[in-house]
Design a protein around this motif. Structure first.
Motif, short mmCIF file in Angstrom:
data_model
loop_
_atom_site.label_atom_id
_atom_site.label_comp_id
_atom_site.label_asym_id
_atom_site.label_seq_id
_atom_site.Cartn_x
_atom_site.Cartn_y
_atom_site.Cartn_z
N ARG A 172 0.80 -1.23 0.00
CA ARG A 172 0.00 0.00 0.00
C ARG A 172 0.84 1.28 0.00
O ARG A 172 0.44 2.28 -0.61
CB ARG A 172 -0.93 0.01 1.23
N VAL A 173 1.97 1.27 0.68
CA VAL A 173 2.73 2.51 0.88
C VAL A 173 3.67 2.79 -0.27
O VAL A 173 3.68 3.89 -0.83
CB VAL A 173 3.51 2.45 2.20
N ALA A 174 4.49 1.80 -0.62
CA ALA A 174 5.55 2.02 -1.60
C ALA A 174 4.98 2.54 -2.92
O ALA A 174 4.11 1.91 -3.52
CB ALA A 174 6.33 0.73 -1.83
N GLY A 175 5.44 3.71 -3.34
CA GLY A 175 5.00 4.28 -4.60
C GLY A 175 3.60 4.83 -4.59
O GLY A 175 3.03 5.11 -5.64
N ASN A 176 3.01 4.99 -3.42
CA ASN A 176 1.62 5.46 -3.34
C ASN A 176 1.51 6.69 -2.45
O ASN A 176 0.65 6.79 -1.60
CB ASN A 176 0.73 4.33 -2.80
N GLY A 177 2.42 7.62 -2.65
CA GLY A 177 2.42 8.86 -1.87
C GLY A 177 3.58 8.97 -0.93
O GLY A 177 3.96 10.07 -0.53
N CYS A 178 4.14 7.83 -0.50
CA CYS A 178 5.28 7.81 0.41
C CYS A 178 6.33 6.83 -0.07
O CYS A 178 6.01 5.83 -0.71
CB CYS A 178 4.85 7.41 1.83
N THR A 179 7.57 7.11 0.29
CA THR A 179 8.64 6.14 0.13
C THR A 179 8.70 5.29 1.38
O THR A 179 8.73 5.81 2.49
CB THR A 179 10.00 6.85 -0.08
N LEU A 180 8.69 3.97 1.24
CA LEU A 180 8.68 3.07 2.38
C LEU A 180 10.11 2.74 2.81
O LEU A 180 10.93 2.30 2.00
CB LEU A 180 7.94 1.78 2.04
N VAL A 181 10.38 2.95 4.10
CA VAL A 181 11.64 2.55 4.71
C VAL A 181 11.38 1.27 5.50
O VAL A 181 10.66 1.30 6.51
CB VAL A 181 12.20 3.65 5.63
N LYS A 182 11.93 0.15 5.07
CA LYS A 182 11.65 -1.15 5.67
C LYS A 182 12.56 -1.38 6.88
O LYS A 182 13.57 -2.08 6.79
CB LYS A 182 11.82 -2.25 4.63
#
Length: 223
Positions: A171-181
């Motif tokens: 849901r997050v990655a590339g959908n308004g935010c950059t995801l930091v795992k």
């Protein structure tokens, strides 16, 4: 003439702030942000000429920040140049209100751990989507710092941890935010602490929290 001088002065100030890397950063977190992780992140951001507004609400999920819900697990508010605020049983600030009021250049969201306590419902997933829509509408540059590695003592929560990671990846990655795992570069020890909060680990916990903050910072501020 007076207007012209004011305009020139403001232009010079704006150029100076941009050239020195100054920016306004809003950070919203759950209880991880109330301890060493949040304090270290603030220190790193302010050292990098950033005006920081951090709001940490213990126990919070996306739903709390979307709707301004009350929590019972503590609150820390840090705004650069202002007195800090700590309290219990806070009403979570609405993310949309914070974005409109503070007008940050960068938003950092550290959320996800508190989905571990119960089965992850479609409503909970929808609240993540709603938060991301708020982010997209605002146009702010966004980084979502996912939960760190956990040591879960109840077997029914172990698959839920993996599910949280999967949900954020989808849901997050590339959908308004950059995801930091965060779970890929942190490791909760096999013994000590409560399995959730690194600060609770004797002797080494605060150092692990600060290292997590540093690694997350580097992943969001690399050239």
């Amino acid at each position: 003439m007076k207007f012209l001088k004011t305009f020139v002065l403001m232009s010079v100030i704006q150029f100076f702030l941009i050239s020195t890397g100054f920016s306004r950063t809003l950070v919203i977190t759950d209880s991880h942000g109330e301890g060493s992780f949040g304090a270290e992140l603030v220190a790193l951001l302010e050292k990098n000429n950033q005006d920081v507004s951090l709001f940490a609400v213990g126990g919070s999920t996306s739903a709390d920040w979307n709707h301004g819900l009350q929590q019972i697990w503590g609150y820390w508010e840090h705004q650069t140049g202002k007195p800090e605020i700590r309290s219990t049983k806070p009403v979570t600030p609405k993310l949309q209100t914070l974005l409109e009021k503070l007008k940050p250049d960068v938003l950092m969201i550290e959320l996800g751990t508190n989905l571990i306590w119960r089965e992850i419902s479609s409503e909970a997933k929808g609240e993540i989507d709603r938060m991301l829509e708020t982010v997209r509408t605002s146009g702010v540059r966004c980084f979502w710092v996912g939960p760190p590695d956990l040591r879960l003592d109840k077997e029914d929560r172990i698959p839920r941890e993996r599910e949280i990671q999967s949900i954020l990846e989808e849901r997050v990655a590339g959908n308004g935010c950059t995801l930091v795992k965060s779970w890929t570069f942190t490791e909760f020890p096999n013994v000590g602490g409560d399995g959730i909060h690194y600060d609770t680990i004797p002797l080494i916990g605060k150092g692990l929290s600060r290292q997590w903050a540093l690694d997350a910072y580097l992943r969001t501020h690399s050239p």
